[in-house]
Scaffold this motif. Structure first.
Motif, PDB file in Angstrom:
ATOM      1  N   ASN A 158      15.119  12.722 -11.631  1.00  0.00           N
ATOM      2  CA  ASN A 158      14.072  13.175 -12.538  1.00  0.00           C
ATOM      3  C   ASN A 158      13.110  12.025 -12.838  1.00  0.00           C
ATOM      4  O   ASN A 158      13.491  11.039 -13.456  1.00  0.00           O
ATOM      5  N   PRO A 159      11.849  12.153 -12.406  1.00  0.00           N
ATOM      6  CA  PRO A 159      10.891  11.065 -12.606  1.00  0.00           C
ATOM      7  C   PRO A 159      10.703  10.701 -14.084  1.00  0.00           C
ATOM      8  O   PRO A 159      10.416   9.545 -14.397  1.00  0.00           O
ATOM      9  N   TYR A 160      10.888  11.665 -14.974  1.00  0.00           N
ATOM     10  CA  TYR A 160      10.743  11.398 -16.410  1.00  0.00           C
ATOM     11  C   TYR A 160      11.805  10.439 -16.940  1.00  0.00           C
ATOM     12  O   TYR A 160      11.658   9.871 -18.007  1.00  0.00           O
ATOM     13  N   GLY A 183      -1.320   5.622 -12.320  1.00  0.00           N
ATOM     14  CA  GLY A 183      -1.785   6.977 -12.594  1.00  0.00           C
ATOM     15  C   GLY A 183      -1.097   8.004 -11.704  1.00  0.00           C
ATOM     16  O   GLY A 183      -0.649   9.049 -12.173  1.00  0.00           O
ATOM     17  N   GLU A 184      -0.994   7.684 -10.404  1.00  0.00           N
ATOM     18  CA  GLU A 184      -0.347   8.596  -9.451  1.00  0.00           C
ATOM     19  C   GLU A 184       1.088   8.884  -9.859  1.00  0.00           C
ATOM     20  O   GLU A 184       1.543  10.029  -9.861  1.00  0.00           O
ATOM     21  N   LEU A 185       1.800   7.809 -10.195  1.00  0.00           N
ATOM     22  CA  LEU A 185       3.221   7.973 -10.503  1.00  0.00           C
ATOM     23  C   LEU A 185       3.434   8.584 -11.878  1.00  0.00           C
ATOM     24  O   LEU A 185       4.354   9.364 -12.094  1.00  0.00           O
ATOM     25  N   PRO A 222       0.798  -1.223   0.000  1.00  0.00           N
ATOM     26  CA  PRO A 222       0.000   0.000   0.000  1.00  0.00           C
ATOM     27  C   PRO A 222       0.836   1.283   0.000  1.00  0.00           C
ATOM     28  O   PRO A 222       0.369   2.321  -0.457  1.00  0.00           O
ATOM     29  N   GLU A 223       2.069   1.188   0.496  1.00  0.00           N
ATOM     30  CA  GLU A 223       2.904   2.391   0.561  1.00  0.00           C
ATOM     31  C   GLU A 223       3.818   2.572  -0.652  1.00  0.00           C
ATOM     32  O   GLU A 223       4.655   3.481  -0.672  1.00  0.00           O
ATOM     33  N   PHE A 224       3.680   1.683  -1.662  1.00  0.00           N
ATOM     34  CA  PHE A 224       4.637   1.731  -2.773  1.00  0.00           C
ATOM     35  C   PHE A 224       4.728   3.118  -3.424  1.00  0.00           C
ATOM     36  O   PHE A 224       5.817   3.678  -3.550  1.00  0.00           O
ATOM     37  N   SER A 225       3.590   3.677  -3.811  1.00  0.00           N
ATOM     38  CA  SER A 225       3.637   4.975  -4.516  1.00  0.00           C
ATOM     39  C   SER A 225       4.182   6.068  -3.609  1.00  0.00           C
ATOM     40  O   SER A 225       5.019   6.866  -4.022  1.00  0.00           O
ATOM     41  N   ASN A 226       3.696   6.096  -2.359  1.00  0.00           N
ATOM     42  CA  ASN A 226       4.165   7.125  -1.426  1.00  0.00           C
ATOM     43  C   ASN A 226       5.674   7.075  -1.234  1.00  0.00           C
ATOM     44  O   ASN A 226       6.343   8.100  -1.224  1.00  0.00           O
ATOM     45  N   GLN A 227       6.176   5.839  -1.049  1.00  0.00           N
ATOM     46  CA  GLN A 227       7.615   5.688  -0.840  1.00  0.00           C
ATOM     47  C   GLN A 227       8.407   6.146  -2.050  1.00  0.00           C
ATOM     48  O   GLN A 227       9.446   6.787  -1.919  1.00  0.00           O
ATOM     49  N   LEU A 228       7.898   5.801  -3.237  1.00  0.00           N
ATOM     50  CA  LEU A 228       8.628   6.194  -4.439  1.00  0.00           C
ATOM     51  C   LEU A 228       8.548   7.705  -4.656  1.00  0.00           C
ATOM     52  O   LEU A 228       9.541   8.342  -5.017  1.00  0.00           O
ATOM     53  N   LEU A 229       7.380   8.267  -4.405  1.00  0.00           N
ATOM     54  CA  LEU A 229       7.244   9.723  -4.544  1.00  0.00           C
ATOM     55  C   LEU A 229       8.224  10.430  -3.621  1.00  0.00           C
ATOM     56  O   LEU A 229       8.897  11.383  -4.016  1.00  0.00           O
TER      57      LEU A 229
END
Ligand code: C2E
Ligand code: MG
Ligand code: MG
Ligand code: MG
Length: 275
Positions: free
Chosen positions: A143-145, A168-170, A127-134
């Protein structure tokens, strides 16, 4: 699994299974130590464009074990998945890959390189995958791109709604997504259309015999056509010969990865010169 084996099967006393279980337990204990002792490292394999210029790399984890030597991910990733060690290991891979991107961003000759990172099911589902990566992207300054996450069909299909939300979030901050080993899973075209993907990777099993097996050639062509219709990029994996490369080029493939262009190597051995 227990169900499939049957309620009355004496699984526990099967010596073969017990041997496998104890080998897994040893590997697990070793991996824990290995993580503490920094025995893991990233190799990088070039990804090239139609002119054979390096556009990026794929990060591939290795384990420099004190006794076993260099252990391949095929051996330890499944165990890491089963035991949950994929969470700290996967986080370390992302941190290391982002640090490398930051280093490359400081030089004109390397600042446009992309970094593909494999993400396993348990890691992505957390559940924390996106938050941790952000937060990693924010803290590291990478650079996320330039970051591409490689996911597999089975991972995406196991909970497609959750995957769509996370992707979508990422993606909204620039992170790219690749579908790895494409063609080996079971994606239906309607799923494929719904997933916010940037790229498909033609599995190396189709590339291997693309010159001799008409079925593999047809599959490779179909994936290239499909990607074009869906406006997705394509990378052909496992390109080892000029013949395979030429066939794929003629079929419209524009990105390649394989021993023909470079094996996975530690960063110091990476040849980033434009050829
Ligand atoms: P993958 O993501 O499909 O990576 C491609 C694999 O093909 C790599 O094996 C690479 O070394 C190999 N390869 C590349 N070019 C050629 C070629 O021309 N011929 C042949 N025969 N093989 C080629 P590797 O490094 O052993 O990795 C195996 C798998 O382990 C990867 O498959 C990926 O699924 C997984 N993996 C590797 N690193 C990580 C990681 O950091 N995290 C996770 N979750 N999985 C990883
Ligand atoms: Mg991959
Ligand atoms: Mg692959
Ligand atoms: Mg694979």
């Amino acid at each position: 699994q227990a169900k499939a084996a049957g309620r009355n099967t004496l699984r526990f006393f099967d010596p073969q299974m017990q041997a496998a279980a104890s080998a897994r337990a040893t590997l697990e204990a070793d991996m824990r130590l290995g993580l503490e002792r920094n025995e893991f490292l990233l190799y990088y394999q070039p990804v090239v464009d139609a002119q054979a210029r390096i556009t990026g790399v794929e990060a591939l984890v290795r384990w420099q074990h004190p006794e076993r030597g260099l252990v391949s991910p095929a051996e330890f990733i499944p165990v890491a998945e089963q035991t949950g060690l994929i969470l700290p290991l996967g986080q370390w891979v992302l941190e290391t890959a982002c640090a490398q991107l930051v280093e490359w961003s400081a030089q004109a000759s390397t600042q446009r390189l992309t970094m593909a990172v494999n993400v396993s099911a348990r890691q992505f589902r957390h559940p924390e995958f996106s938050n941790q990566l952000l937060s990693l992207l924010r803290v590291s300054g990478a650079n996320p791109y330039r970051l591409k996450l490689e996911l597999t069909e089975s991972l995406l299909l196991s909970d497609i709604e959750d995957a769509i939300v996370k992707m979508g979030e990422l993606r909204s901050i620039g992170v790219n997504f690749s579908l790895d080993d494409f063609g080996t899973g079971y994606s239906s075209l309607s799923y494929l259309k719904r997933l916010p993907l940037d790229q498909l990777k033609i599995d190396q099993s189709f590339v291997r015999d693309v010159l001799n097996d008409p079925n593999d050639a047809a599959i490779a062509r179909t994936i290239l056509n499909l990607a074009q219709s869906l406006d997705l990029g394509v990378v052909a994996e496992g390109v080892e010969t000029k013949g395979q490369h030429e066939f794929l080029l003629r079929a419209g493939c524009k990105a390649f990865q394989g021993y023909l262009f470079g094996r996975p190597v530690p960063v110091v051995q990476l040849d980033l010169r434009v050829r």
